[in-house]
Scaffold this active site. Sequence first.
Site, short mmCIF file in Angstrom:
data_model
loop_
_atom_site.label_atom_id
_atom_site.label_comp_id
_atom_site.label_asym_id
_atom_site.label_seq_id
_atom_site.Cartn_x
_atom_site.Cartn_y
_atom_site.Cartn_z
N GLU A 193 44.02 36.62 40.95
CA GLU A 193 42.23 35.82 41.22
C GLU A 193 40.72 35.41 40.24
OE1 GLU A 193 39.55 36.36 44.97
OE2 GLU A 193 41.40 36.88 45.45
N ASP A 211 36.57 35.66 30.30
CA ASP A 211 36.53 34.62 30.39
C ASP A 211 37.66 34.23 31.42
OD1 ASP A 211 36.99 31.67 30.18
OD2 ASP A 211 35.11 31.07 29.35
N LYS A 257 32.90 36.87 55.24
CA LYS A 257 32.16 37.19 56.33
C LYS A 257 31.14 35.76 55.74
CE LYS A 257 30.86 41.99 56.27
NZ LYS A 257 30.16 43.31 55.31
N PHE A 258 31.28 35.23 54.36
CA PHE A 258 30.09 34.04 54.24
C PHE A 258 30.97 33.24 54.68
CE2 PHE A 258 30.44 31.07 51.01
CZ PHE A 258 29.06 30.08 51.28
N ASP A 292 32.19 27.70 41.82
CA ASP A 292 30.92 27.62 41.99
C ASP A 292 31.04 25.39 42.31
OD1 ASP A 292 28.57 26.41 41.33
OD2 ASP A 292 27.97 28.19 39.93
N GLU A 304 36.95 38.45 37.11
CA GLU A 304 35.07 37.93 36.86
C GLU A 304 34.47 38.74 35.42
OE1 GLU A 304 32.24 36.90 38.43
OE2 GLU A 304 34.11 36.66 40.06
N ASP A 311 34.37 25.39 50.05
CA ASP A 311 33.41 24.60 51.25
C ASP A 311 32.17 23.49 51.26
OD1 ASP A 311 31.57 26.22 49.53
OD2 ASP A 311 30.83 27.32 51.53
#
Length: 246
Positions: free
Chosen positions: A74, A126, A225-226, A149, A99, A185
């Site tokens: 991921e 990275d 949750k987001f 992002d 991450e 999203d």
Amino acid sequence: MSDPQRDIATTGPEGPDAPLHRRGIKSYVLRAGRMTQAQTRGLEEVWPRLGLTLADGRQDLDALFGRRAPRVVEVGFGMGASLVEQAETHPDTDFIGIEVHAPGVGKLLDEADKRGLTNLRVYREDALAVLEQCLPEASLDTLQLFFPDPWPKKKHHKRRIVQPAFVELIRTRLKLGGKLHMATDWQAYAEWMAEVMAAAPGYVNSATPETAPYVPRPAFRPLTKFEARGERLGHGVWDLIFERSE
């Protein structure tokens, strides 16, 4: 004085031959943030067991995890809640998270340790460098890119991580039949992802004609949750799953 050629905004995905690190452009911004006690514990106490660096070089994943199992990477796991849940729910699968933000890495490590997870490793590097230097070709069953992002401003589109060169690099790391699973999203970014993948060689879309180019949210992708809040507010989420075909 700035070079006007360097200031031209990218209005669409870059070509497949564009360098992955063109002009040092990053798809992320390092943000300063206060570390909680648990996050600090994760970085200081758990990192030596579960953390990986570029200096560790090309990995033998069977040796790293001490077994042969399905492998999931991921990219950009944020605070790590989804990745930890997946690792706990699927103990027969090995997970690698990538991450760059220290609070998220620390949080994930702390949670992984508290839950006794042994099927999870973490890079604070990275993602492009990890894919290029550390992960063997044809070694992954799935690569996940959830809610990257979107860089919504047109002049920032060149910073979006989903570019032809990036998805080609991923293809080389996936096994035949391995999956690239993306979710966003931002509808405009979903359309961008679909455009990049439609032109990418060696992939086939998993979507049915009724939903193409998108797929319904798979049950195995945890609802954050987001995302749950966004659904309550009527915000859309778009999933795309493409398989390596060659």
